[in-house]
Scaffold this motif. Structure first.
Motif, PDB file in Angstrom:
ATOM      1  N   GLN A 191     -11.675   2.400 -10.226  1.00 12.91           N
ATOM      2  CA  GLN A 191     -10.838   1.902  -9.126  1.00 12.91           C
ATOM      3  C   GLN A 191      -9.912   0.795  -9.616  1.00 12.91           C
ATOM      4  O   GLN A 191      -8.726   0.758  -9.247  1.00 12.91           O
ATOM      5  CB  GLN A 191     -11.712   1.383  -7.973  1.00 12.91           C
ATOM      6  CG  GLN A 191     -12.749   2.372  -7.452  1.00 12.91           C
ATOM      7  CD  GLN A 191     -12.240   3.797  -7.366  1.00 12.91           C
ATOM      8  OE1 GLN A 191     -11.177   4.062  -6.809  1.00 12.91           O
ATOM      9  NE2 GLN A 191     -12.993   4.728  -7.930  1.00 12.91           N
ATOM     10  N   LEU A 192     -10.439  -0.097 -10.453  1.00  8.57           N
ATOM     11  CA  LEU A 192      -9.627  -1.191 -10.965  1.00  8.57           C
ATOM     12  C   LEU A 192      -8.492  -0.666 -11.834  1.00  8.57           C
ATOM     13  O   LEU A 192      -7.343  -1.122 -11.721  1.00  8.57           O
ATOM     14  CB  LEU A 192     -10.499  -2.155 -11.765  1.00  8.57           C
ATOM     15  CG  LEU A 192      -9.793  -3.380 -12.361  1.00  8.57           C
ATOM     16  CD1 LEU A 192      -9.061  -4.170 -11.283  1.00  8.57           C
ATOM     17  CD2 LEU A 192     -10.792  -4.265 -13.090  1.00  8.57           C
ATOM     18  N   GLU A 193      -8.789   0.300 -12.691  1.00  2.05           N
ATOM     19  CA  GLU A 193      -7.753   0.873 -13.550  1.00  2.05           C
ATOM     20  C   GLU A 193      -6.674   1.563 -12.723  1.00  2.05           C
ATOM     21  O   GLU A 193      -5.476   1.418 -13.002  1.00  2.05           O
ATOM     22  CB  GLU A 193      -8.388   1.857 -14.536  1.00  2.05           C
ATOM     23  CG  GLU A 193      -9.261   1.189 -15.585  1.00  2.05           C
ATOM     24  CD  GLU A 193      -9.971   2.186 -16.479  1.00  2.05           C
ATOM     25  OE1 GLU A 193     -10.002   3.396 -16.120  1.00  2.05           O
ATOM     26  OE2 GLU A 193     -10.516   1.775 -17.511  1.00  2.05           O
ATOM     27  N   LYS A 194      -7.100   2.297 -11.716  1.00 10.88           N
ATOM     28  CA  LYS A 194      -6.147   3.003 -10.864  1.00 10.88           C
ATOM     29  C   LYS A 194      -5.258   2.033 -10.091  1.00 10.88           C
ATOM     30  O   LYS A 194      -4.027   2.197 -10.039  1.00 10.88           O
ATOM     31  CB  LYS A 194      -6.900   3.915  -9.882  1.00 10.88           C
ATOM     32  CG  LYS A 194      -6.000   4.673  -8.929  1.00 10.88           C
ATOM     33  CD  LYS A 194      -6.828   5.517  -7.973  1.00 10.88           C
ATOM     34  CE  LYS A 194      -5.929   6.251  -6.980  1.00 10.88           C
ATOM     35  NZ  LYS A 194      -6.738   7.060  -6.018  1.00 10.88           N
ATOM     36  N   ILE A 195      -5.864   1.013  -9.503  1.00  9.98           N
ATOM     37  CA  ILE A 195      -5.108   0.052  -8.718  1.00  9.98           C
ATOM     38  C   ILE A 195      -4.157  -0.742  -9.598  1.00  9.98           C
ATOM     39  O   ILE A 195      -2.994  -0.985  -9.244  1.00  9.98           O
ATOM     40  CB  ILE A 195      -6.079  -0.901  -7.969  1.00  9.98           C
ATOM     41  CG1 ILE A 195      -6.815  -0.129  -6.864  1.00  9.98           C
ATOM     42  CG2 ILE A 195      -5.327  -2.089  -7.376  1.00  9.98           C
ATOM     43  CD1 ILE A 195      -7.920  -0.912  -6.193  1.00  9.98           C
ATOM     44  N   THR A 196      -4.630  -1.138 -10.779  1.00  8.00           N
ATOM     45  CA  THR A 196      -3.797  -1.900 -11.706  1.00  8.00           C
ATOM     46  C   THR A 196      -2.590  -1.080 -12.144  1.00  8.00           C
ATOM     47  O   THR A 196      -1.455  -1.586 -12.221  1.00  8.00           O
ATOM     48  CB  THR A 196      -4.609  -2.324 -12.937  1.00  8.00           C
ATOM     49  OG1 THR A 196      -5.723  -3.122 -12.527  1.00  8.00           O
ATOM     50  CG2 THR A 196      -3.750  -3.129 -13.900  1.00  8.00           C
ATOM     51  N   GLU A 197      -2.808   0.193 -12.422  1.00  4.72           N
ATOM     52  CA  GLU A 197      -1.709   1.073 -12.831  1.00  4.72           C
ATOM     53  C   GLU A 197      -0.688   1.228 -11.711  1.00  4.72           C
ATOM     54  O   GLU A 197       0.530   1.161 -11.950  1.00  4.72           O
ATOM     55  CB  GLU A 197      -2.252   2.444 -13.226  1.00  4.72           C
ATOM     56  CG  GLU A 197      -1.179   3.432 -13.666  1.00  4.72           C
ATOM     57  CD  GLU A 197      -1.742   4.781 -14.060  1.00  4.72           C
ATOM     58  OE1 GLU A 197      -0.946   5.676 -14.394  1.00  4.72           O
ATOM     59  OE2 GLU A 197      -2.982   4.948 -14.025  1.00  4.72           O
ATOM     60  N   GLU A 198      -1.176   1.416 -10.477  1.00  2.95           N
ATOM     61  CA  GLU A 198      -0.265   1.573  -9.346  1.00  2.95           C
ATOM     62  C   GLU A 198       0.538   0.294  -9.101  1.00  2.95           C
ATOM     63  O   GLU A 198       1.730   0.350  -8.778  1.00  2.95           O
ATOM     64  CB  GLU A 198      -1.059   1.953  -8.098  1.00  2.95           C
ATOM     65  CG  GLU A 198      -1.654   3.356  -8.161  1.00  2.95           C
ATOM     66  CD  GLU A 198      -2.529   3.678  -6.970  1.00  2.95           C
ATOM     67  OE1 GLU A 198      -2.836   2.738  -6.197  1.00  2.95           O
ATOM     68  OE2 GLU A 198      -2.920   4.849  -6.819  1.00  2.95           O
ATOM     69  N   GLU A 199      -0.108  -0.853  -9.246  1.00  2.00           N
ATOM     70  CA  GLU A 199       0.595  -2.116  -9.054  1.00  2.00           C
ATOM     71  C   GLU A 199       1.650  -2.335 -10.139  1.00  2.00           C
ATOM     72  O   GLU A 199       2.730  -2.868  -9.869  1.00  2.00           O
ATOM     73  CB  GLU A 199      -0.411  -3.274  -9.051  1.00  2.00           C
ATOM     74  CG  GLU A 199      -1.279  -3.305  -7.803  1.00  2.00           C
ATOM     75  CD  GLU A 199      -2.290  -4.424  -7.812  1.00  2.00           C
ATOM     76  OE1 GLU A 199      -2.843  -4.738  -6.742  1.00  2.00           O
ATOM     77  OE2 GLU A 199      -2.539  -4.989  -8.899  1.00  2.00           O
TER      78      GLU A 199
END
Length: 246
Positions: free
Chosen positions: A204-212
């Motif tokens: 989840q952290l990797e996905k959110i960081t990438e989207e941001e």
């Protein structure tokens, strides 16, 4: 690579409060603490005849479980909490897991999420929970209603919430992962269980960081394009000045 930590709103169980939940979830959080900051809050309703003023509930269920008294007040309170804090996800235990499930299922709903705050949640972790029984909420519990990732944790020896009740939550959550531990009605701190939770939160952290990061880059490109447009417009305006005005 992730450069920040997740911020997770923690919803305690029936008769607990935020302080108690923080204490009881210590071992669980220690397995993933480097990935997230956990924020604990108190349910807005005290249990009747509680002289300690510490035992709380998110709603008052009728004897048959089909009516959740003070549900609207609870959802309004949670909406204001989300509005004031930039939370990535929600973690709920027992009754708190039911609350978290309602928040996720009600995302964008015109009756239960008027201000759209629940729709901002990016994932959920539901521990020893079950689907709400209140009649009023059943329309939210259609198959695959929740599209954000959800981790469902249950204890094989749970006698308060039967394991099949927790497994049943997967029906509503299209992107769900169910993990089990050998304990009962607890936030398991076992290493093997913690590794599975950590893996979920890492994703989840990797996905959110990438989207941001993508949003940041897009914003920079938009700003550069606007600046170039203003520059071009300024040059054109200068070239359009009449010779007599010079």
């Amino acid at each position: 690579m992730a450069t920040r930590r997740l911020r997770i709103l923690c919803i305690h169980g029936y008769t607990q409060n935020g302080t108690v939940f923080r204490s009881k979830s210590g071992a669980f959080r220690s397995r993933v603490g480097s990935l997230a900051d956990f924020e604990f809050i108190d349910a807005p309703h005290l249990l009747p005849d509680d002289e300690t003023m510490q035992r709380r509930t998110w709603w008052r269920s009728s004897d048959d479980g089909k009516t959740y008294g003070e549900l609207d007040g609870t959802l309004s309170y949670l909406s204001s909490v989300l509005h004031d804090g930039a939370y990535d996800g929600v973690l709920g235990f027992s009754q708190g897991a039911v609350v978290a499930q309602v928040m996720l299922a009600a995302a964008g709903d015109k009756e239960f999420d008027v201000n759209g705050e629940f729709a901002k949640l990016r994932f959920g972790v539901l521990v020893s929970g079950f689907l709400p029984r209140a009649t009023r909420l059943q329309r939210l519990l259609t198959d695959d209603k929740v599209q954000v990732p959800v981790l469902i944790s249950l204890g094989e020896k749970d006698t308060l919430v039967p394991p099949e009740g927790s497994r049943g939550m997967a029906r509503v959550n299209a992107d769900s992962t169910v993990i089990e531990h050998v304990g009962g009605h607890i936030m398991s701190g076992r290493k093997d269980h913690g590794l599975l939770v950590r893996d979920f939160l890492t994703k989840q952290l990797e996905k959110i960081t990438e989207e941001e990061e993508l949003k940041r880059l897009a914003a920079e490109q938009d700003a550069e394009a606007q600046a170039e447009t203003l520059k071009t417009t300024s040059i054109e305006n200068q070239e359009a000045v009449p010779l007599a005005a010079l």
